[in-house]
Design a protein around this motif. Structure first.
Motif, PDB file in Angstrom:
ATOM      1  N   CYS A 294     -30.085  -9.699 -18.547  1.00 31.88           N
ATOM      2  CA  CYS A 294     -30.442  -8.343 -18.134  1.00 31.88           C
ATOM      3  C   CYS A 294     -31.081  -8.368 -16.750  1.00 31.88           C
ATOM      4  O   CYS A 294     -32.031  -9.129 -16.507  1.00 31.88           O
ATOM      5  CB  CYS A 294     -31.419  -7.756 -19.161  1.00 31.88           C
ATOM      6  N   GLU A 297     -33.444  -4.084 -12.901  1.00 33.74           N
ATOM      7  CA  GLU A 297     -33.188  -2.654 -12.735  1.00 33.74           C
ATOM      8  C   GLU A 297     -32.509  -2.021 -13.950  1.00 33.74           C
ATOM      9  O   GLU A 297     -32.394  -0.786 -14.023  1.00 33.74           O
ATOM     10  CB  GLU A 297     -32.360  -2.395 -11.481  1.00 33.74           C
ATOM     11  N   GLU A 298     -32.068  -2.825 -14.900  1.00 34.36           N
ATOM     12  CA  GLU A 298     -31.485  -2.279 -16.131  1.00 34.36           C
ATOM     13  C   GLU A 298     -32.538  -1.788 -17.109  1.00 34.36           C
ATOM     14  O   GLU A 298     -32.219  -1.058 -18.054  1.00 34.36           O
ATOM     15  CB  GLU A 298     -30.622  -3.329 -16.822  1.00 34.36           C
ATOM     16  N   ASP A 300     -35.007   0.498 -18.670  1.00 36.86           N
ATOM     17  CA  ASP A 300     -35.182   1.951 -18.580  1.00 36.86           C
ATOM     18  C   ASP A 300     -36.587   2.408 -18.959  1.00 36.86           C
ATOM     19  O   ASP A 300     -36.993   3.515 -18.600  1.00 36.86           O
ATOM     20  CB  ASP A 300     -34.175   2.653 -19.493  1.00 36.86           C
ATOM     21  N   HIS A 327     -38.569  -2.378  -8.823  1.00 37.71           N
ATOM     22  CA  HIS A 327     -38.331  -1.567 -10.021  1.00 37.71           C
ATOM     23  C   HIS A 327     -39.578  -1.483 -10.892  1.00 37.71           C
ATOM     24  O   HIS A 327     -39.747  -0.527 -11.663  1.00 37.71           O
ATOM     25  CB  HIS A 327     -37.168  -2.172 -10.812  1.00 37.71           C
ATOM     26  N   ARG A 390     -31.278   3.013 -22.453  1.00 42.13           N
ATOM     27  CA  ARG A 390     -30.333   2.041 -23.013  1.00 42.13           C
ATOM     28  C   ARG A 390     -30.977   0.679 -23.238  1.00 42.13           C
ATOM     29  O   ARG A 390     -30.535  -0.082 -24.097  1.00 42.13           O
ATOM     30  CB  ARG A 390     -29.132   1.874 -22.053  1.00 42.13           C
ATOM     31  N   THR A 391     -31.987   0.375 -22.445  1.00 37.76           N
ATOM     32  CA  THR A 391     -32.642  -0.934 -22.533  1.00 37.76           C
ATOM     33  C   THR A 391     -34.146  -0.749 -22.408  1.00 37.76           C
ATOM     34  O   THR A 391     -34.618  -0.055 -21.505  1.00 37.76           O
ATOM     35  CB  THR A 391     -32.144  -1.877 -21.424  1.00 37.76           C
ATOM     36  N   ARG A 409     -31.882  -3.601 -26.670  1.00 34.60           N
ATOM     37  CA  ARG A 409     -30.776  -2.790 -26.159  1.00 34.60           C
ATOM     38  C   ARG A 409     -30.347  -1.782 -27.207  1.00 34.60           C
ATOM     39  O   ARG A 409     -30.452  -2.042 -28.411  1.00 34.60           O
ATOM     40  CB  ARG A 409     -29.593  -3.670 -25.756  1.00 34.60           C
ATOM     41  N   THR A 413     -24.861  -0.480 -27.149  1.00 40.58           N
ATOM     42  CA  THR A 413     -24.664  -1.290 -25.950  1.00 40.58           C
ATOM     43  C   THR A 413     -23.812  -2.505 -26.261  1.00 40.58           C
ATOM     44  O   THR A 413     -24.042  -3.203 -27.248  1.00 40.58           O
ATOM     45  CB  THR A 413     -26.025  -1.744 -25.377  1.00 40.58           C
TER      46      THR A 413
END
Length: 417
Positions: A294, A297-298, A300, A327, A390-391, A409, A413
């Protein structure tokens, strides 16, 4: 099984018994609305102690949920565990007939920090007040931190791999990591989680040695992490249990996959060394991201550890900036525990439950009682924030120095875990 692709660990059931609700639905409703249930401690025998505010479970009747023969053998923390495990198994729609037919395919792993203090205190009072003949036979097991694992497995007939994690407050997340690894090694189902019951006289006296414990008597001000008025944390009882299942097994029986346990890592930086915890927590985050494959930036949303001690709060903010880069100051951060208290090992499990529900509902719950944030964080306060989640990243640190990070996740996903 396809040898080229490891089994994925999926969450198919969630059960919560918390100060803000003795069911998963009531817990989520209160959490989403940012309702604070912190209040003055009312447990008998605690009235004269310096701890004034805590998160107490007030609407759970163990006698209505658990058979009498198990109740008399167990402490309140195990009552919570058995009740939450039942909720999680029902939520997973895992038929009892199915587990009865394959008992070695189901295991249990829990984490606990305080054990059965209330039960132990009562029996010791009997010993010193009346004599050894008045001490019950279950004193030898009910206080033990492994009691919940044992009693859940015995009560439900689970004969798969069973264990208990002793890793400070961060052990809650570590228990889920053990569950995920057991699933990847071949076990079909693990019931995993943590519950605590630290609001009893003996247990409270033990906690008074923690410098980080808040003794403020105003429930609205006793636990305010990431603010200039941070004065420590308040404890909570209750917790959460999850059904962690091999995704292929879950899909085969048309079960709902609510989330994936995608990545985890843990470090150790020493008791109350909060400045050093920044490096240790950042390393745990990097390790969890790497295992989940991961990118920073993934992420959330971050469910923060939120100790409420200025040095520790600053260290957590620095850890996010270190591990997530730019981030780290932009990603939404939340700490719903400020409305229910910090449940030791059970605290991060309640955060995981909230994270699963946040991903499902597209809502980031707020941080109750916190307004004047003094760190470079996008802390969600006031009211819930609508967002596609999503994460999620869940963080936990222990007073004795453990650090743990878990990447979750969304159930839909497709990324590898």
């Amino acid at each position: 099984m396809n040898a080229s692709r490891p089994r994925r660990a999926a969450v198919t059931g969630v059960g919560v018994i918390a100060p803000n609700g003795s069911s998963t639905d009531t817990f989520w409703k209160s959490t989403r609305e940012g309702i604070s249930v912190l209040d003055r401690v009312t447990r008998e025998g605690c009235e004269h102690l310096p701890l004034r505010v805590a998160g107490q479970v007030r609407d759970f009747d163990p006698s209505a949920a658990i058979e009498e023969r198990f109740l008399v053998q167990t402490d309140r923390f195990t009552h919570f565990a058995m009740g939450a495990a039942d909720l999680a198994l029902d939520d997973a729609r895992l038929p009892r007939s199915e587990t009865d037919n394959a008992p070695f395919s189901v295991g249990v792993v829990t984490a606990a920090g305080s054990g059965g203090g209330e039960f132990g205190q009562r029996e010791l009072q009997q010993l010193w007040g009346k004599g050894s003949r008045y001490v019950g036979p279950y004193q030898s097991i009910a206080w033990f931190y492994a009691a919940s694992t044992g009693q859940i497995s015995i009560r439900r007939g689970f004969k798969g791999p069973c264990s208990v994690v002793a890793a400070d407050e961060a052990g809650g997340l570590d228990a889920l990591a053990h569950a995920a690894r057991a699933v990847r090694r071949g076990t079909d189902v693990i019931v995993a989680g943590s519950t605590e019951a630290p609001i009893a006289p003996y247990s409270v006296v033990c906690q008074l040695g923690y410098e980080e414990l808040s003794t403020v008597d105003d429930p609205a001000r006793a636990y305010r992490p990431f603010t200039s008025s941070a004065c420590g944390f308040v404890p909570a009882e209750g917790g959460a249990m999850l059904v962690v299942e091999a995704e292929e097994t879950a899909r085969a029986r048309d079960a709902r996959v609510r989330a994936h346990l995608a990545g985890h890592a843990a470090t150790f930086t020493g008791a109350s060394r909060w400045e050093e915890s920044a490096e240790g927590l950042a390393q745990a985050v990097r390790g969890a991201l790497a295992e989940a494959e991961c990118a920073p930036e993934e992420i959330d949303v971050v469910f923060a550890d939120a100790l409420g001690v200025p040095l520790a709060d600053r260290a957590e903010a620095l850890a996010l900036a270190d591990a997530l880069g730019a981030h780290g100051t932009r990603v939404p951060v939340t700490a719903p525990k400020t409305g229910i208290g910090r449940g030791y090992c059970a605290g991060p499990l309640m955060d995981v439950a909230a994270a699963v529900l946040a991903m499902e509902h597209g809502v980031i719950p707020p941080t109750p009682n916190v307004f004047d944030v003094c760190h470079d964080l996008d802390l969600v306060t006031g009211q819930a924030r609508t967002a596609e989640v999503r994460t999620a990243l869940v963080l936990s640190r222990g007073l004795m120095g453990s650090n743990s990070a878990l990447v979750l996740r969304h159930g839909a996903t497709g990324a590898s875990s």
